[in-house]
Design a protein around this motif. Structure first.
Motif, mmCIF file in Angstrom:
data_model
loop_
_atom_site.group_PDB
_atom_site.id
_atom_site.type_symbol
_atom_site.label_atom_id
_atom_site.label_comp_id
_atom_site.label_asym_id
_atom_site.label_seq_id
_atom_site.Cartn_x
_atom_site.Cartn_y
_atom_site.Cartn_z
ATOM 1 N N ASN A 327 0.802 -1.252 -0.025
ATOM 2 C CA ASN A 327 0.226 -0.100 -0.056
ATOM 3 C C ASN A 327 0.883 1.211 0.189
ATOM 4 N N GLU A 328 2.125 1.048 -0.274
ATOM 5 C CA GLU A 328 3.282 2.379 -0.097
ATOM 6 C C GLU A 328 3.957 1.986 -1.451
ATOM 7 N N THR A 329 4.069 3.498 -2.233
ATOM 8 C CA THR A 329 5.300 3.295 -3.262
ATOM 9 C C THR A 329 6.621 3.337 -2.586
ATOM 10 N N ASP A 330 7.776 3.112 -3.486
ATOM 11 C CA ASP A 330 9.131 3.432 -3.098
ATOM 12 C C ASP A 330 9.020 5.153 -3.075
ATOM 13 N N TYR A 331 10.029 5.511 -2.266
ATOM 14 C CA TYR A 331 10.587 7.061 -2.644
ATOM 15 C C TYR A 331 11.017 7.156 -3.925
ATOM 16 N N VAL A 332 10.288 8.318 -4.459
ATOM 17 C CA VAL A 332 10.646 8.678 -5.696
ATOM 18 C C VAL A 332 11.010 10.252 -5.836
ATOM 19 N N PRO A 333 11.880 10.735 -6.577
ATOM 20 C CA PRO A 333 12.488 11.970 -6.848
ATOM 21 C C PRO A 333 11.264 13.160 -6.907
ATOM 22 N N LEU A 334 11.100 14.075 -6.083
ATOM 23 C CA LEU A 334 10.349 15.266 -6.383
ATOM 24 C C LEU A 334 11.115 16.032 -7.419
ATOM 25 N N PRO A 335 10.430 16.100 -8.790
ATOM 26 C CA PRO A 335 11.256 16.823 -9.749
ATOM 27 C C PRO A 335 11.494 18.136 -9.653
ATOM 28 N N ILE A 336 12.070 18.622 -8.855
ATOM 29 C CA ILE A 336 12.445 20.099 -8.764
ATOM 30 C C ILE A 336 13.677 20.284 -9.674
ATOM 31 N N ILE A 337 13.758 21.513 -10.111
ATOM 32 C CA ILE A 337 14.961 21.860 -10.970
ATOM 33 C C ILE A 337 16.423 21.382 -10.601
#
Length: 362
Positions: A327-337
């Motif tokens: 029920n939880e995704t892996d940590y993925v990058p927040l696509p900030i610049i």
């Protein structure tokens, strides 16, 4: 102090204004920090040498030193904040101080007098910003001097030495050069005389690159045609772990989208031990399903900036199949610049973003 012959009155006035501000700051900080007061007095001296005849040997050099005494680093923007004791900080340094304080779980303080600083306690110094915008700055292409407020326009539109590209770049010409050589190059450019077969090879490579750029937008347009779509504003709030060495993380309150209850979590630099010691800063997030489901729930999701934020985010679509056991995704990058945008988010009291969820129907 009489202005030098030949110095424009607006430039002379900017030197005078910043000199007066620096003198006031030196007087107000003399007891709290003699070093800071001495720095402000140097600014006053620099202003005096710019305005008084016979005291300056090289105006451009002194102007650069003046700016350096204000901020200590090359000036990239005109925004200046000052603490309650009058110490100046450029916008980049101010945000960096607030972000570091968040990472170290400390109160942000002025680097000169150690008084508390925050977005509510500090304000913009418009007089200094106006004065700095009129200071001469050197064009990186032609090395001529211009007021800082006009430099960007000069470098983009007016400078004869600015780097430009051939108009035939659309058919593969790789030439880069100064603007004043553009006409001569285009007259002799060999690309317009290439055969159709030669141009087709070049255009095929360009088409492949363009298709990669368009793939994201086509994917988003495809998701917008789904039957079940939901979005909401989410607010990440900072917390600390209860470990012996605490770590900063963010979490949102529970929210409901697509008739399910969700939570978002985020962490800095993948929860490394001392992220404040790194110049490179990133945020990653995970999406958690808190409801119980009777069947696998396949979703696509993405985070974008909120309605009133100025952070730059490049949209990235993520996919996951939620079940009661997973029920939880892996940590993925927040696509900030870049790290500057990350510091903006860390310096804020809360991080406000917008989440989109698309349920994939089988």
């Amino acid at each position: 102090m009489a202005p030098k012959p030949g110095v424009e009155w607006n430039t002379a006035l900017s030197h005078l204004v910043l000199g007066v501000v620096s003198l006031h700051a030196a007087a107000s900080t003399a007891q709290a920090s003699r070093g800071a007061a001495a720095g402000f007095l140097l600014q006053v001296l620099a202003a005096a040498t710019m305005l008084a005849p016979g005291l300056s040997t090289h105006e451009d050099c002194l102007a650069g030193a003046w700016v350096a005494t204000v901020i200590g680093l090359p000036l990239l923007a005109f925004d200046f904040h000052w603490c309650t004791n009058g110490h100046l900080m450029c916008a980049g340094c101010f945000i960096h101080l607030l972000a570091d304080a968040r990472l170290k779980e400390e109160q942000a303080t002025c680097p000169n007098c150690r008084c508390e600083i925050s977005k509510s306690l500090c304000c913009r110094n418009l007089a200094v910003e106006k004065a700095v915008s009129e200071l001469p700055s050197e064009c990186g292409f032609c090395l001529c001097q211009f007021p800082r407020s006009l430099l960007e326009r000069h470098q983009k539109e007016e400078c004869q030495d600015r780097v430009t590209q051939c108009k035939y770049k659309r058919i593969g010409c790789p030439w880069h050069g100064p603007f004043h050589e553009l006409t001569v190059h285009e007259a002799a450019c060999a690309h317009p005389t290439k055969t159709g077969n030669e141009l087709m090879e070049i255009l095929d490579e360009m088409d492949q690159s363009h298709r990669k750029e368009m793939q994201l937008y086509n994917s988003i347009f495809s998701l917008l045609s789904f039957e079940k779509i939901g979005y909401t504003e989410v607010q990440f709030r900072p917390y600390r772990t209860d470990d012996f060495i605490t770590r900063l993380y963010y979490e949102t309150p529970r929210f409901t989208v697509l008739n399910q209850t969700w939570v978002l979590k985020a962490r800095v630099n993948d929860s490394e031990r001392n992220p404040n010691l790194s110049c490179k800063r990133t945020l990653s997030f995970q999406l958690l399903l808190k409801s119980k489901v009777t069947a696998p729930l396949e979703c696509s999701f993405l985070l974008l900036k909120g309605p009133y934020d100025d952070v730059r985010i490049s949209p990235v679509i993520y996919h996951f199949v939620f079940t009661n056991e997973s029920n939880e995704t892996d940590y993925v990058p927040l696509p900030i610049i870049d790290s500057v945008e990350c510091n903006k988010l860390l310096a804020a009291k809360n991080i406000n973003l917008r989440l989109f969820l698309f349920q994939i129907q089988k």
